[in-house]
Motif scaffolding. Structure first.
Motif, PDB file in Angstrom:
ATOM      1  N   VAL A 145      20.385   5.920  -1.342  1.00  0.00           N
ATOM      2  CA  VAL A 145      20.384   6.808  -2.372  1.00  0.00           C
ATOM      3  C   VAL A 145      20.713   8.200  -1.870  1.00  0.00           C
ATOM      4  CG1 VAL A 145      18.888   8.248  -3.817  1.00  0.00           C
ATOM      5  CG2 VAL A 145      18.390   5.765  -3.472  1.00  0.00           C
ATOM      6  N   VAL A 146      20.593   8.579  -0.582  1.00  0.00           N
ATOM      7  CA  VAL A 146      21.141   9.749   0.182  1.00  0.00           C
ATOM      8  C   VAL A 146      21.553   9.206   1.505  1.00  0.00           C
ATOM      9  CG1 VAL A 146      19.463  11.470  -0.940  1.00  0.00           C
ATOM     10  CG2 VAL A 146      18.971  10.102   0.997  1.00  0.00           C
ATOM     11  N   ALA A 147      22.468  10.313   2.094  1.00  0.00           N
ATOM     12  CA  ALA A 147      23.111   9.909   3.411  1.00  0.00           C
ATOM     13  C   ALA A 147      22.200  10.340   4.454  1.00  0.00           C
ATOM     14  CB  ALA A 147      24.443  10.813   3.541  1.00  0.00           C
ATOM     15  N   ASP A 148      21.328  11.102   4.482  1.00  0.00           N
ATOM     16  CA  ASP A 148      20.434  11.360   5.578  1.00  0.00           C
ATOM     17  C   ASP A 148      19.153  12.242   4.997  1.00  0.00           C
ATOM     18  OD1 ASP A 148      21.176  14.276   5.123  1.00  0.00           O
ATOM     19  OD2 ASP A 148      22.816  14.075   6.583  1.00  0.00           O
ATOM     20  N   ARG A 149      18.043  12.640   5.830  1.00  0.00           N
ATOM     21  CA  ARG A 149      17.076  13.318   5.422  1.00  0.00           C
ATOM     22  C   ARG A 149      17.219  14.577   5.112  1.00  0.00           C
ATOM     23  NH1 ARG A 149      12.036  12.919  10.326  1.00  0.00           N
ATOM     24  NH2 ARG A 149      11.747  10.700  10.121  1.00  0.00           N
ATOM     25  N   ASN A 150      18.203  15.374   5.382  1.00  0.00           N
ATOM     26  CA  ASN A 150      18.488  16.642   4.850  1.00  0.00           C
ATOM     27  C   ASN A 150      18.822  16.495   3.608  1.00  0.00           C
ATOM     28  OD1 ASN A 150      18.089  17.973   7.302  1.00  0.00           O
ATOM     29  ND2 ASN A 150      19.921  18.246   7.763  1.00  0.00           N
ATOM     30  N   GLU A 151      19.697  15.489   3.105  1.00  0.00           N
ATOM     31  CA  GLU A 151      20.128  15.477   1.708  1.00  0.00           C
ATOM     32  C   GLU A 151      18.783  15.174   0.768  1.00  0.00           C
ATOM     33  OE1 GLU A 151      23.401  12.618   1.002  1.00  0.00           O
ATOM     34  OE2 GLU A 151      23.357  13.006  -1.329  1.00  0.00           O
ATOM     35  N   ALA A 152      17.944  14.304   1.378  1.00  0.00           N
ATOM     36  CA  ALA A 152      16.609  13.932   0.612  1.00  0.00           C
ATOM     37  C   ALA A 152      15.950  15.083   0.462  1.00  0.00           C
ATOM     38  CB  ALA A 152      16.111  12.761   1.444  1.00  0.00           C
ATOM     39  N   PHE A 153      15.637  15.869   1.183  1.00  0.00           N
ATOM     40  CA  PHE A 153      15.050  17.275   0.938  1.00  0.00           C
ATOM     41  C   PHE A 153      15.702  18.164  -0.069  1.00  0.00           C
ATOM     42  CE2 PHE A 153      12.098  15.449   4.282  1.00  0.00           C
ATOM     43  CZ  PHE A 153      10.971  16.247   4.011  1.00  0.00           C
ATOM     44  N   ASP A 154      17.067  18.367   0.096  1.00  0.00           N
ATOM     45  CA  ASP A 154      17.816  19.246  -0.655  1.00  0.00           C
ATOM     46  C   ASP A 154      17.799  18.884  -2.129  1.00  0.00           C
ATOM     47  OD1 ASP A 154      18.325  20.853   1.495  1.00  0.00           O
ATOM     48  OD2 ASP A 154      20.230  19.915   1.835  1.00  0.00           O
ATOM     49  N   ARG A 155      18.056  17.339  -2.195  1.00  0.00           N
ATOM     50  CA  ARG A 155      18.179  16.907  -3.603  1.00  0.00           C
ATOM     51  C   ARG A 155      16.798  16.578  -4.397  1.00  0.00           C
ATOM     52  NH1 ARG A 155      22.676  12.714  -3.743  1.00  0.00           N
ATOM     53  NH2 ARG A 155      21.943  12.207  -5.867  1.00  0.00           N
ATOM     54  N   TYR A 156      15.724  16.099  -3.751  1.00  0.00           N
ATOM     55  CA  TYR A 156      14.682  15.544  -4.404  1.00  0.00           C
ATOM     56  C   TYR A 156      13.447  16.134  -3.738  1.00  0.00           C
ATOM     57  CZ  TYR A 156      17.771  11.966  -5.799  1.00  0.00           C
ATOM     58  OH  TYR A 156      18.990  11.151  -6.454  1.00  0.00           O
ATOM     59  N   LEU A 157      12.959  16.257  -2.558  1.00  0.00           N
ATOM     60  CA  LEU A 157      11.680  16.334  -1.963  1.00  0.00           C
ATOM     61  C   LEU A 157      11.401  17.697  -1.428  1.00  0.00           C
ATOM     62  CD1 LEU A 157      12.038  13.146   0.480  1.00  0.00           C
ATOM     63  CD2 LEU A 157      11.091  13.278  -1.818  1.00  0.00           C
ATOM     64  N   GLY A 158      12.493  18.710  -1.293  1.00  0.00           N
ATOM     65  CA  GLY A 158      11.952  19.893  -1.060  1.00  0.00           C
ATOM     66  C   GLY A 158      11.157  20.741  -2.005  1.00  0.00           C
ATOM     67  N   PRO A 159      10.497  21.822  -1.841  1.00  0.00           N
ATOM     68  CA  PRO A 159       9.872  22.656  -2.924  1.00  0.00           C
ATOM     69  C   PRO A 159      10.523  22.824  -4.393  1.00  0.00           C
ATOM     70  CG  PRO A 159       9.902  23.832  -0.572  1.00  0.00           C
ATOM     71  CD  PRO A 159      10.496  22.757  -0.564  1.00  0.00           C
ATOM     72  N   ARG A 160      11.931  22.981  -4.179  1.00  0.00           N
ATOM     73  CA  ARG A 160      12.586  23.167  -5.357  1.00  0.00           C
ATOM     74  C   ARG A 160      13.114  21.849  -6.222  1.00  0.00           C
ATOM     75  NH1 ARG A 160      14.488  26.554  -1.991  1.00  0.00           N
ATOM     76  NH2 ARG A 160      13.412  28.712  -2.161  1.00  0.00           N
ATOM     77  N   GLY A 161      12.944  20.821  -5.422  1.00  0.00           N
ATOM     78  CA  GLY A 161      13.377  19.509  -5.676  1.00  0.00           C
ATOM     79  C   GLY A 161      12.531  18.841  -7.101  1.00  0.00           C
TER      80      GLY A 161
END
Ligand SMILES: [Zn+2]
Ligand SMILES: [Zn+2]
Length: 296
Positions: A145-161
């Motif tokens: 779904v994503v390339a790495d952890r950072n993209e996962a947080f940026d796109r989905y899991l971070g506080p604004r995701g």
């Protein structure tokens, strides 16, 4: 002497067992290693066994998820007695909160059309005490779904995701007191990391936290640019806070955090250990021994 006071094993969100982590630290020339898994002391015993065997000085720690004035703050608790009741109870609350968060996060991801369930997360989570967002991120990577952890947080899991779920964290001021009552010393981890709002951790905020028992701040960390390090170092010097530096290594779980990429000065470690020893003497709590030939 190379001193790295902040690392993670697979007992939280690192990728290596505590034993493997300590062996690697030894192989890479680290003399003093802090094991600071998130909200758990589960890795201490295995790490201590190997540390004694290879001659690494192990500093037992925990990185506790806290909140201060509405914002998330990570607190490094060094050398507390892990059997101190209030500390144990609070860590349990934090871990339970994280476990409750997982199903809610997966629900949100499924609502976004991503086919993921708890087995996908379990597959990448290893021996962790609690599966958390980094493991969901790893599962999203393994599902393509994503390339790495950072993209996962940026796109989905971070506080604004769109898949962010709030969870319980310990009150920072209370936790600093609890760590002291357990015979340990407290250091704020990466206080000015860019991904957190750190306005509450300005000089006044840090001075206040020092009054309630804070011992130091982590200044040299990958998430701090040169300017932030200089400003934090100046604050620490004015307030008399201990200054630490560390890698925040997660094994293969995070890039840019190689063991020993940032280190702590020996005199600062000694101050930290003295503060922990003083807290231990005052509280009557027996701090687990610091192993190894270097720190007496
Ligand atoms: Zn952290
Ligand atoms: Zn960390």
């Amino acid at each position: 002497m190379r001193i790295d006071l902040h690392t993670h094993s697979d007992r939280s969100d690192g990728t290596e067992s505590p034993a493997t982590l300590v062996r690697r630290a030894h192989a890479e020339g680290i003399d003093v290693l802090g094991l600071t898994d998130h909200d758990t002391t589960e890795g201490w015993v295995d790490a201590a066994d190997v540390a004694a065997e290879v001659g690494v000085t192990l500093v037992r720690g925990i990185e506790v998820s806290c909140t201060f004035r509405g914002y998330g703050v990570h607190l490094l608790a060094y050398l507390p007695d892990p059997t101190h009741g209030p500390l144990e109870a609070e860590l349990r609350r934090v871990l339970d909160g994280r476990n409750a968060r997982l199903p809610a996060t997966l629900e949100k991801l499924r609502a976004l059309g991503i086919d993921i369930d708890v087995h996908d997360v379990r597959k990448v989570a290893g021996e962790t005490a609690a599966m958390g967002r980094p493991h969901v991120a790893d599962a999203l990577v393994s599902l393509g779904v994503v390339a790495d952890r950072n993209e996962a947080f940026d796109r989905y899991l971070g506080p604004r995701g769109p898949a962010y779920v709030h969870r319980y964290a310990a009150d920072l001021e209370q936790m600093i007191g609890t760590v002291g009552a357990a015979g340990g010393a407290s250091v704020i981890a990466h206080p000015w990391a860019a991904r957190h709002d750190h306005s509450a951790l300005d000089e006044r905020g840090l001075a206040h936290l020092q009054e309630v028992g804070l011992s130091g701040i982590e200044v040299d960390h990958v998430d701090h640019a040169a300017g932030a390090r200089a400003a934090l170092r100046a604050i620490a010097s004015r307030l008399g806070l201990v200054v630490t530096g560390s890698s925040d290594n997660h094994g293969l779980g995070k890039v840019g955090h190689d063991l020993g990429c940032n280190t702590t000065d020996e005199d600062q470690l000694q101050r930290l250990l003295e503060l922990a020893a003083r807290a231990a003497a005052a509280s009557g709590r027996s701090t687990p021994e610091v192993l190894g030939p270097i720190v007496r």
